[in-house]
Design a protein around this motif. Sequence first.
Motif, PDB file in Angstrom:
ATOM      1  N   LEU A  20      35.258  31.384  48.497  1.00  0.00           N
ATOM      2  CA  LEU A  20      36.530  31.243  47.787  1.00  0.00           C
ATOM      3  C   LEU A  20      37.163  32.593  47.491  1.00  0.00           C
ATOM      4  CD1 LEU A  20      35.432  28.382  45.382  1.00  0.00           C
ATOM      5  CD2 LEU A  20      37.236  28.210  47.120  1.00  0.00           C
ATOM      6  N   ILE A  21      36.363  33.575  47.102  1.00  0.00           N
ATOM      7  CA  ILE A  21      36.897  34.915  46.833  1.00  0.00           C
ATOM      8  C   ILE A  21      37.403  35.540  48.129  1.00  0.00           C
ATOM      9  CG2 ILE A  21      36.270  37.273  46.176  1.00  0.00           C
ATOM     10  CD1 ILE A  21      34.481  36.025  43.997  1.00  0.00           C
ATOM     11  N   GLU A  22      36.632  35.399  49.203  1.00  0.00           N
ATOM     12  CA  GLU A  22      37.060  35.979  50.479  1.00  0.00           C
ATOM     13  C   GLU A  22      38.371  35.363  50.966  1.00  0.00           C
ATOM     14  OE1 GLU A  22      33.642  35.566  53.015  1.00  0.00           O
ATOM     15  OE2 GLU A  22      32.785  37.453  52.312  1.00  0.00           O
ATOM     16  N   GLU A  23      38.569  34.073  50.724  1.00  0.00           N
ATOM     17  CA  GLU A  23      39.825  33.429  51.111  1.00  0.00           C
ATOM     18  C   GLU A  23      41.006  34.054  50.384  1.00  0.00           C
ATOM     19  OE1 GLU A  23      39.586  29.258  50.240  1.00  0.00           O
ATOM     20  OE2 GLU A  23      37.984  28.935  51.702  1.00  0.00           O
ATOM     21  N   ARG A  24      40.790  34.424  49.129  1.00  0.00           N
ATOM     22  CA  ARG A  24      41.879  34.957  48.309  1.00  0.00           C
ATOM     23  C   ARG A  24      42.034  36.467  48.431  1.00  0.00           C
ATOM     24  NH1 ARG A  24      40.192  30.280  46.377  1.00  0.00           N
ATOM     25  NH2 ARG A  24      41.439  29.035  44.941  1.00  0.00           N
ATOM     26  N   GLU A  25      40.978  37.157  48.752  1.00  0.00           N
ATOM     27  CA  GLU A  25      40.983  38.624  48.739  1.00  0.00           C
ATOM     28  C   GLU A  25      40.438  39.179  50.051  1.00  0.00           C
ATOM     29  OE1 GLU A  25      42.171  40.449  46.141  1.00  0.00           O
ATOM     30  OE2 GLU A  25      42.639  38.611  45.067  1.00  0.00           O
ATOM     31  N   LYS A  26      40.967  38.753  51.164  1.00  0.00           N
ATOM     32  CA  LYS A  26      40.424  39.113  52.474  1.00  0.00           C
ATOM     33  C   LYS A  26      40.317  40.612  52.710  1.00  0.00           C
ATOM     34  CE  LYS A  26      41.788  34.866  54.610  1.00  0.00           C
ATOM     35  NZ  LYS A  26      42.635  34.144  55.500  1.00  0.00           N
ATOM     36  N   GLU A  27      41.199  41.389  52.122  1.00  0.00           N
ATOM     37  CA  GLU A  27      41.219  42.818  52.411  1.00  0.00           C
ATOM     38  C   GLU A  27      40.390  43.652  51.445  1.00  0.00           C
ATOM     39  OE1 GLU A  27      45.275  43.998  52.894  1.00  0.00           O
ATOM     40  OE2 GLU A  27      45.682  42.309  54.208  1.00  0.00           O
ATOM     41  N   ASN A  28      39.869  43.063  50.417  1.00  0.00           N
ATOM     42  CA  ASN A  28      39.082  43.820  49.432  1.00  0.00           C
ATOM     43  C   ASN A  28      37.616  43.903  49.848  1.00  0.00           C
ATOM     44  OD1 ASN A  28      41.075  44.513  47.641  1.00  0.00           O
ATOM     45  ND2 ASN A  28      40.800  42.713  46.372  1.00  0.00           N
ATOM     46  N   THR A  29      37.005  45.025  49.559  1.00  0.00           N
ATOM     47  CA  THR A  29      35.577  45.167  49.786  1.00  0.00           C
ATOM     48  C   THR A  29      34.826  44.641  48.577  1.00  0.00           C
ATOM     49  OG1 THR A  29      35.439  47.342  48.764  1.00  0.00           O
ATOM     50  CG2 THR A  29      35.973  47.280  51.126  1.00  0.00           C
ATOM     51  N   LEU A  30      33.532  44.466  48.732  1.00  0.00           N
ATOM     52  CA  LEU A  30      32.705  43.994  47.624  1.00  0.00           C
ATOM     53  C   LEU A  30      32.806  44.946  46.434  1.00  0.00           C
ATOM     54  CD1 LEU A  30      30.725  41.783  46.802  1.00  0.00           C
ATOM     55  CD2 LEU A  30      28.892  43.146  47.796  1.00  0.00           C
ATOM     56  N   ARG A  31      32.833  46.238  46.680  1.00  0.00           N
ATOM     57  CA  ARG A  31      32.928  47.208  45.578  1.00  0.00           C
ATOM     58  C   ARG A  31      34.244  47.079  44.814  1.00  0.00           C
ATOM     59  NH1 ARG A  31      28.719  50.923  45.753  1.00  0.00           N
ATOM     60  NH2 ARG A  31      27.671  50.987  47.741  1.00  0.00           N
ATOM     61  N   LYS A  32      35.324  46.802  45.502  1.00  0.00           N
ATOM     62  CA  LYS A  32      36.609  46.605  44.822  1.00  0.00           C
ATOM     63  C   LYS A  32      36.564  45.336  43.977  1.00  0.00           C
ATOM     64  CE  LYS A  32      39.544  48.919  48.207  1.00  0.00           C
ATOM     65  NZ  LYS A  32      40.569  48.715  49.236  1.00  0.00           N
ATOM     66  N   LEU A  33      35.883  44.326  44.473  1.00  0.00           N
ATOM     67  CA  LEU A  33      35.774  43.081  43.721  1.00  0.00           C
ATOM     68  C   LEU A  33      35.009  43.300  42.429  1.00  0.00           C
ATOM     69  CD1 LEU A  33      34.958  40.513  46.553  1.00  0.00           C
ATOM     70  CD2 LEU A  33      37.162  40.957  45.485  1.00  0.00           C
ATOM     71  N   ASP A  34      33.897  44.076  42.499  1.00  0.00           N
ATOM     72  CA  ASP A  34      33.119  44.298  41.263  1.00  0.00           C
ATOM     73  C   ASP A  34      33.929  45.046  40.221  1.00  0.00           C
ATOM     74  OD1 ASP A  34      31.248  44.214  43.394  1.00  0.00           O
ATOM     75  OD2 ASP A  34      30.880  46.337  43.107  1.00  0.00           O
ATOM     76  N   ALA A  35      34.703  46.002  40.670  1.00  0.00           N
ATOM     77  CA  ALA A  35      35.498  46.779  39.720  1.00  0.00           C
ATOM     78  C   ALA A  35      36.480  45.875  38.986  1.00  0.00           C
ATOM     79  CB  ALA A  35      36.242  47.884  40.445  1.00  0.00           C
ATOM     80  N   SER A  36      36.998  44.892  39.673  1.00  0.00           N
ATOM     81  CA  SER A  36      37.999  44.027  39.046  1.00  0.00           C
ATOM     82  C   SER A  36      37.389  43.082  38.016  1.00  0.00           C
ATOM     83  CB  SER A  36      38.764  43.238  40.105  1.00  0.00           C
ATOM     84  OG  SER A  36      37.921  42.322  40.755  1.00  0.00           O
ATOM     85  N   ILE A  37      36.084  42.800  38.108  1.00  0.00           N
ATOM     86  CA  ILE A  37      35.443  41.926  37.119  1.00  0.00           C
ATOM     87  C   ILE A  37      34.454  42.679  36.234  1.00  0.00           C
ATOM     88  CG2 ILE A  37      35.738  39.819  38.465  1.00  0.00           C
ATOM     89  CD1 ILE A  37      32.711  40.057  39.149  1.00  0.00           C
TER      90      ILE A  37
END
Length: 87
Positions: A20-37
Motif C-alpha cells: 500500500l505504501i509503495e502504491e502511494r509513494e513509488k518514488e520514495n526510498t525506504l529511508r525517506k519513508l522512515d523519516a516521514s514517520i
Amino acid sequence: MSEKIKGDFREKIGKNLKNLIEEREKENTLRKLDASIGKDHSWLGKVFKGQQNFTIDSLADILIQFKIQPKELFDFVLEFDSKKKKS
C-alpha cells in the motif's frame, strides 16, 4: 493464538502495508519513508517482513501519513487450526 498464526498475521500486515505504501509513494526510498514517520529504516523493514511487533499508535502514524484506510491493510484471511476447540 499459536505462534505460527501470530507470525502469519504480522507477515500479512507487513506485506499489505509495504504494498500500500509503495502504491502511494513509488518514488520514495525506504529511508525517506522512515523519516516521514519518525522510525528507523530497519524498524520499518522488519515491519514489512513481519519480523517486528508494533503498537497501535505506530500503525496509526503510518496509516495517517500515507492515507491508508484500516480496511485496506486488514484485507486478508488467517488460517486457523481446525482441530483445536473454540472457546
